[in-house]
Design a protein around this motif. Sequence first.
Motif, short mmCIF file in Angstrom:
data_model
loop_
_atom_site.label_atom_id
_atom_site.label_comp_id
_atom_site.label_asym_id
_atom_site.label_seq_id
_atom_site.Cartn_x
_atom_site.Cartn_y
_atom_site.Cartn_z
N LEU A 70 -8.15 1.21 -3.03
CA LEU A 70 -7.33 -0.07 -2.24
C LEU A 70 -8.02 -1.05 -1.92
O LEU A 70 -7.48 -2.21 -1.88
CB LEU A 70 -6.46 0.91 -1.28
CG LEU A 70 -5.44 2.21 -1.82
CD1 LEU A 70 -5.05 2.67 -0.50
CD2 LEU A 70 -4.34 1.58 -2.58
N ASP A 120 2.11 1.82 -3.43
CA ASP A 120 1.26 2.32 -4.16
C ASP A 120 0.98 3.73 -4.15
O ASP A 120 1.04 4.68 -4.92
CB ASP A 120 -0.43 1.77 -3.99
CG ASP A 120 -0.46 0.35 -4.32
OD1 ASP A 120 0.20 0.13 -5.47
OD2 ASP A 120 -1.43 -0.22 -3.59
N ILE A 138 -8.38 -1.25 5.46
CA ILE A 138 -7.45 -0.35 4.75
C ILE A 138 -7.11 0.89 5.59
O ILE A 138 -5.92 1.33 5.53
CB ILE A 138 -8.30 0.08 3.36
CG1 ILE A 138 -7.89 -1.06 2.36
CG2 ILE A 138 -7.31 1.36 2.81
CD1 ILE A 138 -6.27 -1.21 1.91
N LYS A 173 -8.66 -3.39 -4.71
CA LYS A 173 -7.33 -4.08 -5.25
C LYS A 173 -6.88 -5.07 -4.17
O LYS A 173 -6.50 -6.28 -4.74
CB LYS A 173 -6.25 -2.86 -5.16
CG LYS A 173 -4.95 -3.38 -5.65
CD LYS A 173 -4.02 -2.09 -5.82
CE LYS A 173 -2.63 -2.75 -6.23
NZ LYS A 173 -1.66 -1.84 -6.35
N TYR A 174 -6.97 -4.82 -2.78
CA TYR A 174 -6.45 -5.99 -1.95
C TYR A 174 -7.59 -6.64 -1.51
O TYR A 174 -7.16 -7.58 -0.37
CB TYR A 174 -5.43 -5.25 -0.84
CG TYR A 174 -4.55 -4.64 -1.48
CD1 TYR A 174 -3.42 -5.39 -1.78
CD2 TYR A 174 -4.42 -3.34 -1.71
CE1 TYR A 174 -2.15 -4.51 -1.97
CE2 TYR A 174 -3.24 -2.37 -2.00
CZ TYR A 174 -2.07 -3.28 -2.24
OH TYR A 174 -0.99 -2.68 -2.71
N ILE A 202 0.69 -1.12 0.10
CA ILE A 202 0.11 -0.05 0.04
C ILE A 202 0.83 1.11 0.05
O ILE A 202 0.74 2.05 -0.71
CB ILE A 202 -1.07 0.10 1.41
CG1 ILE A 202 -1.82 -1.10 1.12
CG2 ILE A 202 -1.87 1.33 1.31
CD1 ILE A 202 -2.82 -1.28 2.26
#
Length: 635
Positions: free
Chosen positions: A26, A12, A37, A29-30, A9
């Motif tokens: 995010l 990113d 997050i 994405k994860y 992260i």
Amino acid sequence: MLTKRQIEIFMDYYAHHDEIIKSKILADKYNISIRTIQNDIQVIRDEVEKAGAELKSISSKGHVLLIKNQALCASFADHLTLDYNSNYFFDVQASRVDYLLSTLITSHDFIKSQDLADAMYISRSRISVDLALLKEVLKKYNLSLVSKPYYGLKIEGSEINKRQCIIKENLCFAHNFIQNEKDEPIINEVKNIVTQILVDSHYKISDIALQNLIIHIATAIERMRSGNYLEQQSINLKDDDVFHHVLEISNKIIQSCCNKYSLPYTESEVVLLALNLQGKREYDQQEYISDEINKKIYHGLQQINENYNLDLTNDLNLRISLGLHILPLLSRLKTGMLLKNIMTYTIKQKFPFAFDIASTFTYSILPEYKERLSDDEISYLALHFSVSLNQTTPVANRKDILLICSQQKSETILIQQKIKQWFNNINEIKTVSASMVKPEIFDDYNAILTTESKIAEAYPKAMLVNYFLTDTDYQKIEMALNGFTSVKDILDKFDEDLFYYGNVKDKYEMIDILFKKAKKKFKLSDELYDSVMLHEKIASSCFGNKLAIPHPERLITDCTFITVGIPKEEIIWEGDTSINLVMLVSIDKNNVRAYQLWYYLSFLISNKDMLDRITKVPTYENLISIINDVYKNLF
């Protein structure tokens, strides 16, 4: 200490510093919740404050990384990258399996599973699942995980297979596997010895081959230092397998390396290195390339011409390069010591057409090794074809460019020189000032470029570029020169009638569905389907990022189109590779430039985030919207 995900992260944010990133992006994405997050972001925020940066919250928008001390923050990022590549993360299953493999394969004794579980801070039930995955990894190398009551676990199998496992699973680089007594890598020491002996022996190999060779030797030295030697008689050597001088060179290398570390060595170590070294030989252009090799190369290039209407038979540099590559490739195929290429998926994504014709070429000239040929080896050949394609791409006419900028003509020399350096088919670059623009002459030029945002806004045909040209500018200019002047040129290859979302049981049903859609729209014969299935037999259509691109083995249709399929559930495409997005691509057989579509597709197929967005909302409208997002900045 940051976790694996938290490091990712941070990277990113670091890669897009000064840009606001939403927590939801995010989280998607994860594949975790927004709350998780936000917790990760708080941990990261505390860490980056010590590293000359601030992870600032922007109300209702997201977070942005503001770098206050560039040097300190860069050092912090470098250390995180090192930690990421050298440490185990026991909250990640793949990392735990790596730890188990590395620990057990380097141990002479049995190790109890409870001790391994304690070391990773996990339960017995969780390690049982990890060990099951480890067994699957070991199967690929004919190794087994033996369990002995009251003793524990141990990996058993031949030493040569253990070394193959160590190298191919990247244990030789990960987690400081190869070290000397001072905890420093021995790679450089081995490299110095090997390089000097090869130079003294006038034995030439490529840089990549040298790196692979050094990895093999360093691994062998480390294994011998740990008391792990090749079994006697483990390698059968025929008299004609290795030239005598190669054996002499190998003996010098093993002797020098073993003397460095005061190690005894066996003849098997020398023979294995000789076989490896012979397969990595890079023959000089002055050396003899047999008529047989020449005929194979010519046959392969003719096959490419027949399949793709692309004649490369007169490219002498390509033919020489292929000849020099094929000689050691044949040796590697005979010994089974194929090169590993960590850039394979990148090459397939960035140079898909070059990889495709490399596959056709390789399988046509070496059909007897069809089962042994790997994507790793083919991707090396693809680089040769990529160079050739850049130099010999058919061009109907020389290209003219109109350059509009506010600078004086003398100040545009840098831009002009850079463009001419990039493209060898430029006839003229005409420069005019912003005040002298005449839109009626735009049609006389293949590309209109400007460094002025106001000009780009006023004249849609003018493409905005930077005064100091970037890689993105290169992509914009190339697309314009090749006739792609708007996103519409890309979008026209897609059609709502050529889109499918639904239940699919396997790859064969998916290909059948996509073919039938194309057949109905364009009134095609079954020849396209037969050619696609033939290509599936001879080459991989997986391009990474859970994407497959099946396509015919040769050009068949009278137009270019892309049929898109999204299965409701991921399907196994080949081996253990799962796919959630399929694009059946067919190129116009009558258009010599149509194969350039592969290059333009590379922007999409290498963009994992965009591909994920396509499958998350599996509609045609979303597909077109995302494709528009991918390409809009190039026009």
